[in-house]
Design a protein around this motif. Structure first.
Motif, PDB file in Angstrom:
ATOM      1  N   ASP A 372      23.639  17.354 -22.831  1.00  0.00           N
ATOM      2  CA  ASP A 372      25.021  17.276 -22.346  1.00  0.00           C
ATOM      3  C   ASP A 372      25.201  16.339 -21.146  1.00  0.00           C
ATOM      4  N   PRO A 374      26.395  13.359 -19.392  1.00  0.00           N
ATOM      5  CA  PRO A 374      27.524  12.549 -19.864  1.00  0.00           C
ATOM      6  C   PRO A 374      27.165  11.080 -20.078  1.00  0.00           C
ATOM      7  N   THR A 376      28.020   7.554 -19.289  1.00  0.00           N
ATOM      8  CA  THR A 376      28.728   6.943 -18.153  1.00  0.00           C
ATOM      9  C   THR A 376      28.666   5.415 -18.152  1.00  0.00           C
TER      10      THR A 376
END
Length: 454
Positions: A372, A374, A376
């Motif tokens: 999980d 992110p 970016t």
């Protein structure tokens, strides 16, 4: 302990270039300002070096739709082949054997791609930048530390876009690797182990005696370029047998480390080298790199207080099994060509992670500690596209000189340690080794009369 970011490294590095200046090379004279194009414009491009990576780069940019205006290669056979590759859309491509003649004659270039042997990267790229050309330069960016510092100074002064040809930087996987490592999930990084099957060319040998006739199709003068004069020998240097020679190449480390070290260099914000040492080596030779080495490089990180230790293995060598028992449990070996990152909270290898206390690695897309994290970072079509789009007003390329110069410098310091025994202490601000005159003598290139590195 002083920490130095990439940006701080470059400020220091550009200033320190003066400490390594050679006559006529301390200032930057710009003949023509850089020009940026509008979105959708086709770029006028020239290619210096068209064999091997040069041929691949030519095809990449041609397939993107760019205009191939001129091609240069010391071998006329390669020139003719390159012209044939692009003839359908660029039938009037002009051919040269001397890049200096190309740059003097071609007045409307937007970008130049340099894919020569390592010793000619700086001479060609710096000359092009001073004429306002954006440059894509194969890895390693240059052959010596002085050239790296000079490249940064010229690129900054000329305001051009640059891209080193470590093309994995344009891949989604590479950028995901960066996101995982820079997230901090592994904790502070203690050490990194990087291995390769290179060299796949001859090295660990002495110079052969005598000379052979130079093929009619080859300009040996232009092939040597800035390097010291030596006689032509068939199947010794040209083609693709130059990498192992100190005068022309940077061995296995120069060939591969700019690829394999790039993602964690960015993720950990590495910058200033503290020391370099070849801790294990086969026999050393006067003019060529050893057959196999283990190099230890200590580098400061802007993300953590303690420096990071990088171990480099070439010649089909690799870390001992005890370095990572979890890898042995998962894959039965630490494979040659792997990159292993060892942190205080976990380990990263082969697109997988193993957190402290776990017996085996699991893919980072499935592991609960990393799945999980992110997204970016921007994704791009590929490394070549990213460079071309930057010239058309897009984002700065991922292997622009602000990243490529400090990474290349670290690699080149490792290459020097493969030539000079013992731990070499590096003062990045002064751009010199503090404990080895012999190592300092290798920081600058030889520049043969009639040639120059601007």
């Amino acid at each position: 302990m002083k920490q130095l970011s990439r940006r701080g490294f470059l400020r220091t590095g550009v200033a320190a270039a003066g400490a390594l200046s050679v006559a006529g090379c301390s200032s930057v004279s710009i003949a023509k300002p850089a020009v940026y194009r509008k979105p959708g414009d086709r770029l006028n491009m020239a290619f210096i070096g068209s064999g091997g990576r040069g041929g691949a780069n030519l095809k990449e940019f041609y397939d993107l739709g760019e205009q191939v205006v001129a091609v240069c290669d010391v071998d006329r056979g390669r020139l003719d082949h390159s012209a044939n590759v692009v003839k359908e859309r660029c039938p009037d491509v002009r051919k040269y054997q001397d890049f200096r003649e190309l740059l003097a004659a071609e007045k409307d270039l937007d970008a130049v791609v340099v894919s020569t042997p390592d010793h000619m990267h700086a001479a060609a790229a710096i000359a092009a930048m001073k004429l306002g050309c954006h440059v894509y330069v194969e890895k390693p960016l240059v052959r010596t530390v002085w050239e790296a510092r000079r490249f940064a100074k010229v690129a900054q002064a000329c305001g051009v876009m640059t891209q080193m040809g470590n093309n994995g930087n344009g891949s989604d996987q590479q950028r995901r690797n960066i996101e995982i490592v820079q997230s901090g999930v592994l904790g502070d990084i203690r050490e990194i182990h990087v291995s390769t099957d290179r060299p796949i060319w001859p090295q660990a040998l002495n110079r052969p005696e005598g000379s052979d006739p130079v093929p009619e199709s080859l300009s040996w003068e232009c092939w040597l370029g800035v390097a010291p004069e030596r006689p032509f020998k068939k199947d010794v240097y040209h083609s693709f047998k130059w990498r192992g020679w100190f005068d022309f190449g940077t061995g296995a480390m120069g060939d591969i480390a700019c690829h394999s070290m790039s993602f964690f260099w960015r993720a950990l914000q590495l910058g200033e080298v503290v020391s370099a040492e070849t801790v294990k080596t086969t026999e050393r030779f006067t003019e060529t790199y050893p057959a196999a080495t283990t190099v230890k490089i200590t580098v400061r990180s802007a993300k953590q207080q303690k420096p990071v230790t990088i171990y480099w293995y070439d010649g089909k060598t690799k870390p001992a099994d005890e370095v990572c028992p979890e890898a042995i449990a998962t894959w039965k070996s630490i494979g040659v060509g792997s990159t292993l990152i060892v942190g205080e909270k976990g380990k990263f290898m082969n697109g997988a992670v193993c957190m402290a206390g776990e017996p085996k690695f699991r893919g980072y897309g499935q592991h609960e500690a990393t799945k999980d994290i992110p997204v970016t970072l921007p994704r791009v079509k590929n490394h070549h596209w990213e460079f071309a789009e930057a010239i058309r007003g897009g984002a700065t390329p991922y292997s622009h000189f602000d990243h490529a110069v400090p990474l290349t410098e670290a690699v080149l310091l490792g290459c020097i340690s493969q030539q000079i025994p013992g731990e070499l202490a590096w003062d990045a601000s002064a751009c010199r080794f503090t404990n080895s005159k012999a190592a300092n003598a290798l920081l600058k290139p030889h520049v043969r009369d009639g040639w120059e590195i601007g």
